[in-house]
Design a protein around this motif. Structure first.
Motif, PDB file in Angstrom:
ATOM      1  N   MET A   1       0.845  -1.200   0.000  1.00 59.74           N
ATOM      2  CA  MET A   1       0.000   0.000   0.000  1.00 59.74           C
ATOM      3  C   MET A   1       0.877   1.246   0.000  1.00 59.74           C
ATOM      4  N   THR A   2       0.606   2.165  -0.914  1.00 58.09           N
ATOM      5  CA  THR A   2       1.306   3.445  -0.971  1.00 58.09           C
ATOM      6  C   THR A   2       0.400   4.509  -0.373  1.00 58.09           C
ATOM      7  N   THR A   3       0.930   5.307   0.541  1.00 56.00           N
ATOM      8  CA  THR A   3       0.123   6.321   1.216  1.00 56.00           C
ATOM      9  C   THR A   3       0.556   7.715   0.771  1.00 56.00           C
ATOM     10  N   ALA A   4      -0.417   8.631   0.730  1.00 56.98           N
ATOM     11  CA  ALA A   4      -0.121   9.979   0.245  1.00 56.98           C
ATOM     12  C   ALA A   4      -1.088  10.985   0.835  1.00 56.98           C
ATOM     13  N   VAL A   5      -0.588  12.209   1.009  1.00 58.99           N
ATOM     14  CA  VAL A   5      -1.415  13.367   1.319  1.00 58.99           C
ATOM     15  C   VAL A   5      -1.328  14.300   0.117  1.00 58.99           C
ATOM     16  N   LEU A   6      -2.479  14.777  -0.339  1.00 58.79           N
ATOM     17  CA  LEU A   6      -2.568  15.726  -1.447  1.00 58.79           C
ATOM     18  C   LEU A   6      -3.187  17.013  -0.934  1.00 58.79           C
ATOM     19  N   LYS A   7      -2.506  18.137  -1.183  1.00 56.88           N
ATOM     20  CA  LYS A   7      -3.052  19.435  -0.793  1.00 56.88           C
ATOM     21  C   LYS A   7      -3.240  20.314  -2.009  1.00 56.88           C
ATOM     22  N   PHE A   8      -4.413  20.949  -2.105  1.00 57.27           N
ATOM     23  CA  PHE A   8      -4.605  22.000  -3.093  1.00 57.27           C
ATOM     24  C   PHE A   8      -5.436  23.112  -2.465  1.00 57.27           C
ATOM     25  N   GLY A   9      -5.336  24.298  -3.059  1.00 57.75           N
ATOM     26  CA  GLY A   9      -6.003  25.462  -2.500  1.00 57.75           C
ATOM     27  C   GLY A   9      -7.281  25.811  -3.221  1.00 57.75           C
ATOM     28  N   GLY A  10      -7.849  26.950  -2.845  1.00 53.82           N
ATOM     29  CA  GLY A  10      -9.106  27.385  -3.413  1.00 53.82           C
ATOM     30  C   GLY A  10      -9.029  27.712  -4.887  1.00 53.82           C
TER      31      GLY A  10
ATOM     32  N   SER B   1      -1.571  20.136   6.019  1.00 48.93           N
ATOM     33  CA  SER B   1      -1.269  18.977   5.166  1.00 48.93           C
ATOM     34  C   SER B   1       0.111  18.417   5.473  1.00 48.93           C
ATOM     35  N   SER B   2       1.077  19.293   5.703  1.00 45.23           N
ATOM     36  CA  SER B   2       2.423  18.827   6.037  1.00 45.23           C
ATOM     37  C   SER B   2       2.441  18.115   7.385  1.00 45.23           C
ATOM     38  N   ALA B   3       1.707  18.658   8.359  1.00 40.40           N
ATOM     39  CA  ALA B   3       1.668  18.034   9.683  1.00 40.40           C
ATOM     40  C   ALA B   3       0.997  16.665   9.624  1.00 40.40           C
ATOM     41  N   ILE B   4      -0.090  16.552   8.853  1.00 42.77           N
ATOM     42  CA  ILE B   4      -0.759  15.259   8.709  1.00 42.77           C
ATOM     43  C   ILE B   4       0.165  14.257   8.021  1.00 42.77           C
ATOM     44  N   ALA B   5       0.827  14.690   6.960  1.00 48.20           N
ATOM     45  CA  ALA B   5       1.747  13.798   6.246  1.00 48.20           C
ATOM     46  C   ALA B   5       2.874  13.333   7.147  1.00 48.20           C
ATOM     47  N   GLY B   6       3.404  14.243   7.970  1.00 45.05           N
ATOM     48  CA  GLY B   6       4.479  13.868   8.881  1.00 45.05           C
ATOM     49  C   GLY B   6       4.014  12.905   9.957  1.00 45.05           C
ATOM     50  N   ALA B   7       2.813  13.153  10.496  1.00 44.22           N
ATOM     51  CA  ALA B   7       2.298  12.272  11.548  1.00 44.22           C
ATOM     52  C   ALA B   7       2.019  10.869  11.027  1.00 44.22           C
ATOM     53  N   LEU B   8       1.534  10.791   9.782  1.00 45.97           N
ATOM     54  CA  LEU B   8       1.239   9.490   9.181  1.00 45.97           C
ATOM     55  C   LEU B   8       2.482   8.825   8.568  1.00 45.97           C
ATOM     56  N   LYS B   9       3.561   9.633   8.427  1.00 45.79           N
ATOM     57  CA  LYS B   9       4.779   9.152   7.748  1.00 45.79           C
ATOM     58  C   LYS B   9       4.436   8.558   6.376  1.00 45.79           C
ATOM     59  N   VAL B  10       3.709   9.348   5.595  1.00 45.04           N
ATOM     60  CA  VAL B  10       3.264   8.873   4.290  1.00 45.04           C
ATOM     61  C   VAL B  10       4.443   8.739   3.333  1.00 45.04           C
ATOM     62  N   ASP B  11       4.211   8.001   2.272  1.00 45.29           N
ATOM     63  CA  ASP B  11       5.240   7.844   1.251  1.00 45.29           C
ATOM     64  C   ASP B  11       5.405   9.112   0.426  1.00 45.29           C
ATOM     65  N   HIS B  12       4.298   9.845   0.211  1.00 44.18           N
ATOM     66  CA  HIS B  12       4.337  11.021  -0.650  1.00 44.18           C
ATOM     67  C   HIS B  12       3.442  12.126  -0.096  1.00 44.18           C
ATOM     68  N   LEU B  13       3.946  13.356  -0.168  1.00 48.11           N
ATOM     69  CA  LEU B  13       3.140  14.543   0.088  1.00 48.11           C
ATOM     70  C   LEU B  13       3.167  15.374  -1.194  1.00 48.11           C
ATOM     71  N   PHE B  14       1.990  15.584  -1.791  1.00 45.38           N
ATOM     72  CA  PHE B  14       1.870  16.350  -3.026  1.00 45.38           C
ATOM     73  C   PHE B  14       1.278  17.728  -2.696  1.00 45.38           C
ATOM     74  N   LEU B  15       2.021  18.782  -2.996  1.00 51.19           N
ATOM     75  CA  LEU B  15       1.572  20.151  -2.763  1.00 51.19           C
ATOM     76  C   LEU B  15       1.334  20.805  -4.117  1.00 51.19           C
ATOM     77  N   MET B  16       0.074  21.090  -4.436  1.00 53.01           N
ATOM     78  CA  MET B  16      -0.251  21.698  -5.728  1.00 53.01           C
ATOM     79  C   MET B  16      -0.224  23.208  -5.609  1.00 53.01           C
ATOM     80  N   THR B  17       0.436  23.848  -6.582  1.00 49.39           N
ATOM     81  CA  THR B  17       0.602  25.297  -6.582  1.00 49.39           C
ATOM     82  C   THR B  17       0.217  25.841  -7.950  1.00 49.39           C
TER      83      THR B  17
END
Length: 277
Positions: free
Chosen positions: A1-10, A180-196
């Motif tokens: 299983m690969t885990t990830a957090v994805l963040k995007f803005g308004g 999003s960064s704090a959640i990714a760090g707490a879960l120790k996910v494989d990937h954090l994607f920050l959309m800009t």
């Protein structure tokens, strides 16, 4: 299983085709066995609602000052309209287990009120940001429970503090990149994607062709010192570096183009910038 957090803005949420394309990538990756937690902001929508209500958005160094009226707006926008809209778009894109929750839900994002502080762009005076929170703890059990049940949490980035003297727990407005960064760090996910709004970290902020495909932590710090990384990209990169140290596998900064998320997942650095420890 690969885990990830994805963040995007308004900005992404306001662009219906872009949002649909991003969520279609989430659906395809989820079908391949990925587990996503999606975090969203809502700055433009909050500004628009404040103005319709006759309230003037106040920002210092690009950061929103949050009084009681502004916090009420953030609740309406983040936990109300945008949470519903993102979940509806996710369902339409094939993310069948999309489920809207708040950082307040089950105390997911525990926070304390930010003390007055000096900030870049704010001069020498201490700035009181009002009802803005600093993350104290991420309680990951809710996300893990939802993942185990086949759900994809769609998280708005409000936080909750401790109750005092029998009053309700205070609610705080928190920057979506921070949550999003704090959640990714707490879960120790494989990937954090920050959309800009740009396709990654650029050597020339006005030229997308100068995208840097890959940065180690040391290279990223050097690029900040040499002013290759400038402006609003600096806090994103600094936060990414801090969270790499917490156990995130890789942090990706990328644009919200059709297919970008799936391409970056398959080949880190292929369409965005990947930061690794």
């Amino acid at each position: 299983m690969t885990t990830a957090v994805l963040k995007f803005g308004g900005e992404v949420i306001a662009d219906a085709p872009a949002l649909a394309a991003v969520l279609a990538d989430v659906a395809r990756l989820s079908a391949a066995g990925w587990k996503f937690a999606i975090c969203h902001g809502g700055g433009p929508q909050a500004n628009a609602l404040q103005e319709r209500l006759g309230l003037q958005p106040v920002k210092v160094g690009g950061r929103r000052v949050t009084d009681e009226a502004t916090l009420q707006v953030m609740k309406y926008v983040l936990a109300g309209e945008l949470s519903v809209d993102v979940v509806a778009a996710a369902l339409a894109a094939g993310v069948g287990g999309a489920l809207g929750i708040s950082g307040v839900s089950a105390g997911l994002v525990s926070a304390r009120r930010r003390p007055p502080a000096r900030v870049s762009g704010g001069g020498e005076e201490l700035v009181d940001f009002g009802l803005v929170g600093d993350v104290v703890e991420i309680r990951t059990a809710l996300i893990e429970h939802l993942w185990a049940g086949g759900y994809t949490p769609v998280i708005n980035t409000l936080g909750v503090g401790l109750a005092t003297a029998g009053l309700a727990c205070p609610v705080y407005n928190i920057n979506a990149d921070t949550v999003s960064s704090a959640i990714a760090g707490a879960l120790k996910v494989d990937h954090l994607f920050l959309m800009t709004g740009v396709p990654g970290v650029l050597r020339d902020k006005d030229d997308p062709s100068t995208r840097i495909a890959r940065l180690s932590a040391a290279e990223a710090r050097g690029a900040i010192e040499k002013k290759v990384i400038v402006g609003g990209m600096i806090p994103k990169v600094e936060e990414a570096l801090a969270n790499l140290a917490l156990g995130i596998g890789a942090v990706h900064i990328l644009g919200a183009n059709a297919g970008a998320l799936q391409a970056e997942a398959a080949g880190p650095g292929s369409v965005g910038t990947v930061l690794v420890a």
